[in-house]
Design an enzyme around this catalytic site. Structure first.
Site, PDB file in Angstrom:
ATOM      1  N   LYS A  39     -10.934   3.223  23.145  1.00 52.29           N
ATOM      2  CA  LYS A  39      -9.758   3.959  22.958  1.00 52.29           C
ATOM      3  C   LYS A  39      -8.865   3.615  21.746  1.00 52.29           C
ATOM      4  CE  LYS A  39      -7.670   7.376  25.172  1.00 52.29           C
ATOM      5  NZ  LYS A  39      -7.969   8.510  25.996  1.00 52.29           N
TER       6      LYS A  39
ATOM      7  N   ASP B  23      -6.666  13.025  22.111  1.00 51.95           N
ATOM      8  CA  ASP B  23      -5.995  12.569  23.683  1.00 51.95           C
ATOM      9  C   ASP B  23      -4.690  13.093  23.205  1.00 51.95           C
ATOM     10  OD1 ASP B  23      -6.079  10.899  25.996  1.00 51.95           O
ATOM     11  OD2 ASP B  23      -4.387  10.031  25.045  1.00 51.95           O
TER      12      ASP B  23
HETATM   13  P1  NDP Z   1      -1.309  16.963  25.101  1.00 52.50           P
HETATM   14  O1  NDP Z   1      -0.566  16.109  24.011  1.00 52.50           O
HETATM   15  O2  NDP Z   1      -2.029  18.289  24.636  1.00 52.50           O
HETATM   16  O3  NDP Z   1      -0.160  17.395  26.057  1.00 52.50           O
HETATM   17  C1  NDP Z   1       0.565  16.525  26.746  1.00 52.50           C
HETATM   18  C2  NDP Z   1       1.631  17.283  27.546  1.00 52.50           C
HETATM   19  O4  NDP Z   1       2.311  16.546  28.671  1.00 52.50           O
HETATM   20  C3  NDP Z   1       2.680  17.934  26.661  1.00 52.50           C
HETATM   21  O5  NDP Z   1       2.791  19.034  27.611  1.00 52.50           O
HETATM   22  C4  NDP Z   1       3.864  16.962  26.966  1.00 52.50           C
HETATM   23  O6  NDP Z   1       5.021  17.446  26.552  1.00 52.50           O
HETATM   24  C5  NDP Z   1       3.593  16.557  28.482  1.00 52.50           C
HETATM   25  N1  NDP Z   1       4.222  15.358  28.994  1.00 52.50           N
HETATM   26  C6  NDP Z   1       4.186  13.976  28.180  1.00 52.50           C
HETATM   27  N2  NDP Z   1       5.085  13.234  29.007  1.00 52.50           N
HETATM   28  C7  NDP Z   1       5.567  13.905  29.946  1.00 52.50           C
HETATM   29  C8  NDP Z   1       6.224  13.382  30.976  1.00 52.50           C
HETATM   30  N3  NDP Z   1       6.791  12.179  31.025  1.00 52.50           N
HETATM   31  N4  NDP Z   1       6.632  14.415  32.096  1.00 52.50           N
HETATM   32  C9  NDP Z   1       5.821  15.837  31.842  1.00 52.50           C
HETATM   33  N5  NDP Z   1       5.280  16.130  30.548  1.00 52.50           N
HETATM   34  C10 NDP Z   1       5.046  15.318  30.058  1.00 52.50           C
HETATM   35  O7  NDP Z   1      -2.212  15.971  25.856  1.00 52.50           O
HETATM   36  P2  NDP Z   1      -3.444  16.357  26.706  1.00 52.50           P
HETATM   37  O8  NDP Z   1      -3.241  17.610  27.703  1.00 52.50           O
HETATM   38  O9  NDP Z   1      -4.655  16.064  25.908  1.00 52.50           O
HETATM   39  O10 NDP Z   1      -3.573  15.044  27.491  1.00 52.50           O
HETATM   40  C11 NDP Z   1      -2.761  14.883  28.794  1.00 52.50           C
HETATM   41  C12 NDP Z   1      -3.374  13.720  29.598  1.00 52.50           C
HETATM   42  O11 NDP Z   1      -4.795  14.066  30.051  1.00 52.50           O
HETATM   43  C13 NDP Z   1      -3.120  12.514  29.028  1.00 52.50           C
HETATM   44  O12 NDP Z   1      -3.073  11.363  30.038  1.00 52.50           O
HETATM   45  C14 NDP Z   1      -4.679  11.993  28.361  1.00 52.50           C
HETATM   46  O13 NDP Z   1      -4.988  10.895  28.392  1.00 52.50           O
HETATM   47  C15 NDP Z   1      -5.423  12.889  29.658  1.00 52.50           C
HETATM   48  N6  NDP Z   1      -6.697  13.305  29.315  1.00 52.50           N
HETATM   49  C16 NDP Z   1      -7.236  14.143  28.205  1.00 52.50           C
HETATM   50  C17 NDP Z   1      -8.214  14.574  27.811  1.00 52.50           C
HETATM   51  C18 NDP Z   1      -8.231  15.724  26.743  1.00 52.50           C
HETATM   52  O14 NDP Z   1      -9.684  16.111  26.654  1.00 52.50           O
HETATM   53  N7  NDP Z   1      -7.394  16.082  26.051  1.00 52.50           N
HETATM   54  C19 NDP Z   1      -9.354  13.940  28.555  1.00 52.50           C
HETATM   55  C20 NDP Z   1      -9.086  13.218  29.508  1.00 52.50           C
HETATM   56  C21 NDP Z   1      -7.935  12.651  29.738  1.00 52.50           C
HETATM   57  P3  NDP Z   1       5.905  17.409  25.248  1.00 52.50           P
HETATM   58  O15 NDP Z   1       5.354  18.347  24.568  1.00 52.50           O
HETATM   59  O16 NDP Z   1       7.331  17.164  25.848  1.00 52.50           O
HETATM   60  O17 NDP Z   1       5.317  15.979  24.924  1.00 52.50           O
END
Ligand code: NDP
Length: 448
Positions: free
Chosen positions: A128, A168
């Site tokens: 990572k 990520d």
């Molecule tokens: P993105 O950057 O696409 O999206 C993250 C989202 O979460 C945004 O909408 C962000 O909002 C929101 N967010 C961040 N912090 C908070 C919070 N405290 N409360 C509510 N919303 C919040 O990331 P991903 O969707 O790719 O990743 C999300 C999770 O999934 C992470 O934990 C990542 O490690 C995990 N993951 C992702 C994978 C992937 O393929 N993308 C694979 C496996 C796991 P804002 O715009 O305000 O920051």
């Protein structure tokens, strides 16, 4: 807590060596607690110090990233890559760009990734990386200059048979493109060194959808096996509105559910008629805006300040898809009191350990991230296969393979939960044991 002297000793030593690394210690504790039972049954684990060796990353790199912003000012960020374990394949795992990124978060994510990748059944070790760079509000050119500077150091540590990063939080198609371009320029080679690439230069169809879709495929199996039910007619709440959240919404809706709430780090929206995902995609994917803009475009929808309030929305299925530790014990109790039957993790470690234990004890379906969100990395593995073969599969072909992998991951975690813990609801222990077993056996076979 721990049942054996061996686990107690190893964890105490880990705490001493990694003092203050809250997220890393939290993830390690959860894993050690649940694999103890397997370790007890296999004396080789202690004799060969497999637990100590498993918890120590093979390599941890920290580096400086200097870049120039649009005003011509120099900016300095910190970059990281942990190469955690390569017993079953080249290191593989995403890059996170977020101001909260530090050594503890990168190590927790790397450790989880080792088990997750093992569960996919594909030959991938765990790693990572990322940086404390904040992509929010930056121009495309600033993002490009940051990515180029980041890769100018990272390139020496990675390669298609060594370590294959992906996206990520904060790293999507745009960032992967800039990172890939810089790697190609420096190395003068076109290889599958990153996954999540664009479709015009080696990316896989269905990678964008994979984590969210995979989450729903896993949840579908759990609903069937543990509660003899399905998504049809269920009300769903999904935190986040990024890549995972959007495609979890899409698949849950296709499977007959109604998603009524989503969030970002500022607040959440509630739409009793079911969220219009096209509007969310336009705001988040195209305009890179804020979720509250939804209520200006969809009549009858509500916006509430503060993202944590989302867990007070009544639902059958909750899917935390935003970030780590976003769902605590009190919030889990509120969900259950409101009739929730399943909490399915899309983000990494979104549920605090006490909350996860509470859900499992109360026979609420709890699908642990390392199993239920493994669809993203599994499809990255399929992207690597297509790159090696120098051909591309259709969307349907990749989606079918993803579906089959998620069913296999569910079966592996469900069987281990029954066999080792005697509780089919303990998919957390089941996933940890099933993932660990394969890595541990490979480590034993390969010697020190
Ligand atoms: P993105 O950057 O696409 O999206 C993250 C989202 O979460 C945004 O909408 C962000 O909002 C929101 N967010 C961040 N912090 C908070 C919070 N405290 N409360 C509510 N919303 C919040 O990331 P991903 O969707 O790719 O990743 C999300 C999770 O999934 C992470 O934990 C990542 O490690 C995990 N993951 C992702 C994978 C992937 O393929 N993308 C694979 C496996 C796991 P804002 O715009 O305000 O920051």
């Amino acid at each position: 807590m721990f049942k054996t002297e061996y686990a107690k000793r190893v964890y105490a030593e880990l705490e001493k060596k990694n003092a203050g690394e809250k997220e890393f210690l939290q993830a390690a504790k959860e894993i050690v607690e649940s694999i103890e039972i397997y370790i007890q049954k296999n004396p080789k684990m202690e004799q060969q110090k497999i637990l100590e060796r498993f918890l120590e990353p093979e390599r941890f790199v920290q580096f400086k990233v200097v870049w120039v912003d649009d005003k011509g000012e120099f900016q300095v960020n910190r970059g990281f890559r942990v190469q955690y374990n390569s017993a079953i394949g080249p290191y593989k795992g995403g890059l996170r760009l977020h101001p909260s990124v530090n050594a503890s978060i990168i190590k927790f994510l790397g450790l989880e990734q080792v088990l997750k990748n093992s569960l996919t059944t594909l030959p991938m070790g765990g790693g990572k990386g990322g940086s404390d760079f904040d992509p929010k509000g930056k121009s495309d050119n600033e993002i490009m200059r940051f990515c180029q500077s980041f890769m100018t150091e990272l390139y020496r540590h990675i390669g298609p048979d060594t370590d294959v990063p992906a996206g990520d939080i904060g790293v999507g198609g745009r960032e992967i493109g800039f990172l890939f371009g810089q790697y190609k320029r420096i190395r003068d080679e076109f290889t599958g060194v990153l996954t999540g690439k664009g479709l015009t230069y080696g990316g896989s169809l269905a990678r964008t959808q994979a984590t969210g879709y995979g989450l729903c495929y896993y949840a579908q199996e759990a609903l069937k096996a543990l509660k003899n039910t399905s998504f049809a007619g269920k009300t769903v709440v999904i935190s986040g509105s990024g890549n995972v959240a959007i495609y979890a919404n899409e698949k849950a809706t296709q499977l007959g559910a109604k998603v009524v709430a989503m969030s970002d780090s500022n607040g959440y929206i509630y739409d009793k008629n079911g969220i219009n995902l096209d509007v969310v995609k336009q705001i988040k994917e195209v305009e890179r805006g804020r979720i509250k803009e939804y209520v200006e475009r969809v009549k009858g929808a509500e916006y509430h300040d503060g993202c944590r309030g989302i867990w007070s929305v009544k639902c059958d299925i909750a899917m935390p898809c935003a970030t780590q530790n976003e769902l605590n014990l009190e919030e889990a109790k509120t969900l259950v009191a409101n009739g929730c039957i399943a909490v399915c993790e899309g983000a990494n470690m979104p549920t605090e350990l006490e909350a996860a234990k509470y859900l499992i004890e109360n026979k609420i379906i709890f699908t642990p991230a390392k199993a239920s969100n493994a669809g993203g990395v599994a499809t990255s593995g399929l992207e690597m296969s297509q790159n090696s073969l120098r051909l591309s599969w259709t969307f349907e072909e990749v989606d079918q393979r993803l579906h089959d992998i998620m069913v296999n991951i569910f079966n592996a975690s469900y069987s281990a939960a029954k066999e080792y813990v005697g509780n089919p609801f303990d998919l957390l222990a089941g996933a940890n044991i099933a993932g660990f077993k394969k890595v541990a056996e490979a480590m034993v076979a390969q010697g020190i």
